[in-house]
Design a protein around this motif. Sequence first.
Motif, PDB file in Angstrom:
ATOM      1  N   VAL A 145       9.992 -11.419  21.873  1.00  0.00           N
ATOM      2  CA  VAL A 145       9.246 -10.815  22.974  1.00  0.00           C
ATOM      3  C   VAL A 145       9.027  -9.325  22.688  1.00  0.00           C
ATOM      4  CG1 VAL A 145       9.296 -10.279  25.436  1.00  0.00           C
ATOM      5  CG2 VAL A 145      10.152 -12.485  24.625  1.00  0.00           C
ATOM      6  N   ASN A 146      10.002  -8.707  22.063  1.00  0.00           N
ATOM      7  CA  ASN A 146       9.847  -7.286  21.725  1.00  0.00           C
ATOM      8  C   ASN A 146       8.747  -7.086  20.682  1.00  0.00           C
ATOM      9  OD1 ASN A 146      12.013  -5.552  23.191  1.00  0.00           O
ATOM     10  ND2 ASN A 146      12.983  -7.495  22.676  1.00  0.00           N
ATOM     11  N   ARG A 147       8.596  -8.074  19.798  1.00  0.00           N
ATOM     12  CA  ARG A 147       7.474  -8.033  18.847  1.00  0.00           C
ATOM     13  C   ARG A 147       6.140  -8.096  19.610  1.00  0.00           C
ATOM     14  NH1 ARG A 147       6.873  -8.816  13.532  1.00  0.00           N
ATOM     15  NH2 ARG A 147       9.089  -9.271  13.276  1.00  0.00           N
ATOM     16  N   GLN A 148       6.128  -8.904  20.664  1.00  0.00           N
ATOM     17  CA  GLN A 148       4.909  -8.996  21.479  1.00  0.00           C
ATOM     18  C   GLN A 148       4.632  -7.660  22.176  1.00  0.00           C
ATOM     19  OE1 GLN A 148       5.872 -12.321  24.016  1.00  0.00           O
ATOM     20  NE2 GLN A 148       5.436 -13.834  22.432  1.00  0.00           N
ATOM     21  N   LEU A 149       5.705  -7.019  22.669  1.00  0.00           N
ATOM     22  CA  LEU A 149       5.521  -5.710  23.309  1.00  0.00           C
ATOM     23  C   LEU A 149       5.014  -4.689  22.288  1.00  0.00           C
ATOM     24  CD1 LEU A 149       8.720  -5.311  25.564  1.00  0.00           C
ATOM     25  CD2 LEU A 149       6.453  -6.102  26.241  1.00  0.00           C
ATOM     26  N   ALA A 150       5.591  -4.746  21.089  1.00  0.00           N
ATOM     27  CA  ALA A 150       5.156  -3.810  20.037  1.00  0.00           C
ATOM     28  C   ALA A 150       3.686  -4.057  19.699  1.00  0.00           C
ATOM     29  CB  ALA A 150       6.037  -3.986  18.801  1.00  0.00           C
ATOM     30  N   GLY A 151       3.319  -5.349  19.663  1.00  0.00           N
ATOM     31  CA  GLY A 151       1.915  -5.692  19.384  1.00  0.00           C
ATOM     32  C   GLY A 151       0.986  -5.127  20.446  1.00  0.00           C
ATOM     33  N   LEU A 152       1.440  -5.176  21.700  1.00  0.00           N
ATOM     34  CA  LEU A 152       0.627  -4.608  22.780  1.00  0.00           C
ATOM     35  C   LEU A 152       0.494  -3.099  22.619  1.00  0.00           C
ATOM     36  CD1 LEU A 152       1.719  -6.392  26.073  1.00  0.00           C
ATOM     37  CD2 LEU A 152      -0.528  -6.396  24.989  1.00  0.00           C
ATOM     38  N   ALA A 153       1.600  -2.469  22.238  1.00  0.00           N
ATOM     39  CA  ALA A 153       1.556  -1.009  22.036  1.00  0.00           C
ATOM     40  C   ALA A 153       0.504  -0.658  20.989  1.00  0.00           C
ATOM     41  CB  ALA A 153       2.935  -0.491  21.616  1.00  0.00           C
ATOM     42  N   LEU A 154       0.407  -1.499  19.958  1.00  0.00           N
ATOM     43  CA  LEU A 154      -0.591  -1.266  18.908  1.00  0.00           C
ATOM     44  C   LEU A 154      -2.004  -1.416  19.470  1.00  0.00           C
ATOM     45  CD1 LEU A 154       1.837  -1.372  16.966  1.00  0.00           C
ATOM     46  CD2 LEU A 154       0.613  -3.015  15.591  1.00  0.00           C
ATOM     47  N   GLN A 155      -2.151  -2.383  20.367  1.00  0.00           N
ATOM     48  CA  GLN A 155      -3.500  -2.678  20.897  1.00  0.00           C
ATOM     49  C   GLN A 155      -3.975  -1.690  21.956  1.00  0.00           C
ATOM     50  OE1 GLN A 155      -3.525  -6.733  22.367  1.00  0.00           O
ATOM     51  NE2 GLN A 155      -2.769  -7.489  20.415  1.00  0.00           N
ATOM     52  N   VAL A 156      -3.047  -1.225  22.795  1.00  0.00           N
ATOM     53  CA  VAL A 156      -3.489  -0.450  23.965  1.00  0.00           C
ATOM     54  C   VAL A 156      -3.376   1.058  23.773  1.00  0.00           C
ATOM     55  CG1 VAL A 156      -2.832  -2.337  25.513  1.00  0.00           C
ATOM     56  CG2 VAL A 156      -1.233  -0.441  25.144  1.00  0.00           C
ATOM     57  N   ALA A 157      -3.006   1.486  22.594  1.00  0.00           N
ATOM     58  CA  ALA A 157      -2.864   2.925  22.364  1.00  0.00           C
ATOM     59  C   ALA A 157      -4.175   3.641  22.671  1.00  0.00           C
ATOM     60  CB  ALA A 157      -2.458   3.171  20.918  1.00  0.00           C
ATOM     61  N   PRO A 158      -4.090   4.814  23.295  1.00  0.00           N
ATOM     62  CA  PRO A 158      -5.323   5.545  23.602  1.00  0.00           C
ATOM     63  C   PRO A 158      -6.020   6.028  22.328  1.00  0.00           C
ATOM     64  CG  PRO A 158      -3.384   6.855  24.159  1.00  0.00           C
ATOM     65  CD  PRO A 158      -2.893   5.508  23.750  1.00  0.00           C
ATOM     66  N   GLU A 159      -7.288   6.391  22.490  1.00  0.00           N
ATOM     67  CA  GLU A 159      -8.072   6.849  21.345  1.00  0.00           C
ATOM     68  C   GLU A 159      -7.391   8.027  20.660  1.00  0.00           C
ATOM     69  OE1 GLU A 159     -12.186   7.159  22.457  1.00  0.00           O
ATOM     70  OE2 GLU A 159     -12.581   8.132  20.510  1.00  0.00           O
ATOM     71  N   GLY A 160      -7.393   8.000  19.370  1.00  0.00           N
ATOM     72  CA  GLY A 160      -6.806   9.113  18.620  1.00  0.00           C
ATOM     73  C   GLY A 160      -5.333   8.884  18.295  1.00  0.00           C
ATOM     74  N   VAL A 161      -4.770   7.800  18.860  1.00  0.00           N
ATOM     75  CA  VAL A 161      -3.361   7.487  18.591  1.00  0.00           C
ATOM     76  C   VAL A 161      -3.313   6.207  17.748  1.00  0.00           C
ATOM     77  CG1 VAL A 161      -1.120   6.955  19.602  1.00  0.00           C
ATOM     78  CG2 VAL A 161      -2.677   8.525  20.780  1.00  0.00           C
ATOM     79  N   VAL A 162      -2.663   6.296  16.619  1.00  0.00           N
ATOM     80  CA  VAL A 162      -2.620   5.139  15.709  1.00  0.00           C
ATOM     81  C   VAL A 162      -1.179   4.682  15.525  1.00  0.00           C
ATOM     82  CG1 VAL A 162      -3.231   4.306  13.403  1.00  0.00           C
ATOM     83  CG2 VAL A 162      -4.643   6.045  14.519  1.00  0.00           C
ATOM     84  N   PRO A 163      -0.754   3.653  16.270  1.00  0.00           N
ATOM     85  CA  PRO A 163       0.588   3.126  16.069  1.00  0.00           C
ATOM     86  C   PRO A 163       0.576   2.097  14.928  1.00  0.00           C
ATOM     87  CG  PRO A 163      -0.256   2.649  18.291  1.00  0.00           C
ATOM     88  CD  PRO A 163      -1.411   3.005  17.404  1.00  0.00           C
ATOM     89  N   VAL A 164       1.568   2.156  14.072  1.00  0.00           N
ATOM     90  CA  VAL A 164       1.677   1.214  12.952  1.00  0.00           C
ATOM     91  C   VAL A 164       3.098   0.657  12.938  1.00  0.00           C
ATOM     92  CG1 VAL A 164       1.559   0.953  10.450  1.00  0.00           C
ATOM     93  CG2 VAL A 164      -0.044   2.464  11.602  1.00  0.00           C
ATOM     94  N   LEU A 165       3.206  -0.677  12.926  1.00  0.00           N
ATOM     95  CA  LEU A 165       4.522  -1.311  12.915  1.00  0.00           C
ATOM     96  C   LEU A 165       5.113  -1.263  11.513  1.00  0.00           C
ATOM     97  CD1 LEU A 165       6.679  -3.060  14.371  1.00  0.00           C
ATOM     98  CD2 LEU A 165       5.327  -5.064  13.716  1.00  0.00           C
ATOM     99  N   PHE A 166       6.312  -0.696  11.401  1.00  0.00           N
ATOM    100  CA  PHE A 166       7.060  -0.782  10.133  1.00  0.00           C
ATOM    101  C   PHE A 166       7.941  -2.013  10.271  1.00  0.00           C
ATOM    102  CE2 PHE A 166      10.593  -0.152   7.267  1.00  0.00           C
ATOM    103  CZ  PHE A 166       9.955   0.255   6.115  1.00  0.00           C
ATOM    104  N   ASP A 167       7.506  -3.100   9.631  1.00  0.00           N
ATOM    105  CA  ASP A 167       8.121  -4.407   9.903  1.00  0.00           C
ATOM    106  C   ASP A 167       9.083  -4.823   8.791  1.00  0.00           C
ATOM    107  OD1 ASP A 167       8.557  -6.632  11.392  1.00  0.00           O
ATOM    108  OD2 ASP A 167       6.706  -7.659  10.852  1.00  0.00           O
ATOM    109  N   ARG A 168       9.834  -3.858   8.257  1.00  0.00           N
ATOM    110  CA  ARG A 168      10.673  -4.182   7.103  1.00  0.00           C
ATOM    111  C   ARG A 168      12.154  -3.867   7.330  1.00  0.00           C
ATOM    112  NH1 ARG A 168       8.299  -1.728   1.783  1.00  0.00           N
ATOM    113  NH2 ARG A 168       9.783  -3.234   0.985  1.00  0.00           N
ATOM    114  N   LEU A 169      12.561  -3.733   8.616  1.00  0.00           N
ATOM    115  CA  LEU A 169      13.960  -3.334   8.855  1.00  0.00           C
ATOM    116  C   LEU A 169      14.935  -4.387   8.317  1.00  0.00           C
ATOM    117  CD1 LEU A 169      13.991  -1.638  12.366  1.00  0.00           C
ATOM    118  CD2 LEU A 169      13.360  -0.718  10.130  1.00  0.00           C
ATOM    119  N   GLY A 170      14.496  -5.668   8.281  1.00  0.00           N
ATOM    120  CA  GLY A 170      15.348  -6.740   7.770  1.00  0.00           C
ATOM    121  C   GLY A 170      15.568  -6.668   6.263  1.00  0.00           C
TER     122      GLY A 170
END
Length: 178
Positions: free
Chosen positions: A16-41
Amino acid sequence: MTYVVVLLGSLRAASVNRQLAGLALQVAPEGVVPVLFDRLGELPFYNEDIDNDDAAEPVTALRQEAARADAVLVVTPEYNGSIPGVLKNAIDWLSRPYGNSALKGKPLAVIGAALGSYGGTWAHEETRKSFAIAGSRVFESTKLSVPLKSLNGMHPREHGELVEKIRDAVTQLAAGAQ
Ligand SMILES: Cc1cc2nc3c(=O)[nH]c(=O)nc-3n(C[C@H](O)[C@H](O)[C@H](O)COP(=O)(O)O)c2cc1C
């Protein structure tokens, strides 16, 4: 442009937290670029003996991402009343070199979801504490702890109010990173 690296405290594919992170990527305001670093494992367990110029590639990649980010958004569940180990391990790697880490002074906010009725607030508070000790500029008032029950079994994107709260969190973080 404000570059926000997103760190995720769950390795689970259906997280579910991955889903929240995905939303953060989608809804970021203009000029803000969120990128998931998906390699903690992929990070080895922190060990000072292997924290040197030949540190493992995922460690170098994590530190480079943190260094080039303007801010960090952490999205995490709670495990046994605290920070999931995979995330704590990443904090430990990011906290070094001591006094000169990629996190030094870096704006950082913590959000997430968990099963309990407080939505993981213990983990979120401890994550803030730990990143602050590691040198980040933690945004203490940017908070969002989502109890899973409140999702009624639906994807977080179905909850308009929650989507707005995620957008607010990203917006506050990015604004504070200027
Ligand atoms: C090892 C483990 C420990 C957990 N401990 C807690 C806890 O202390 N508090 C809580 O609210 N939920 C706890 N949970 C439930 C998680 O919040 C729930 O599984 C959540 O969906 C995990 O996040 P994810 O969906 O992003 O993987 C725990 C789950 C696991 C697997």
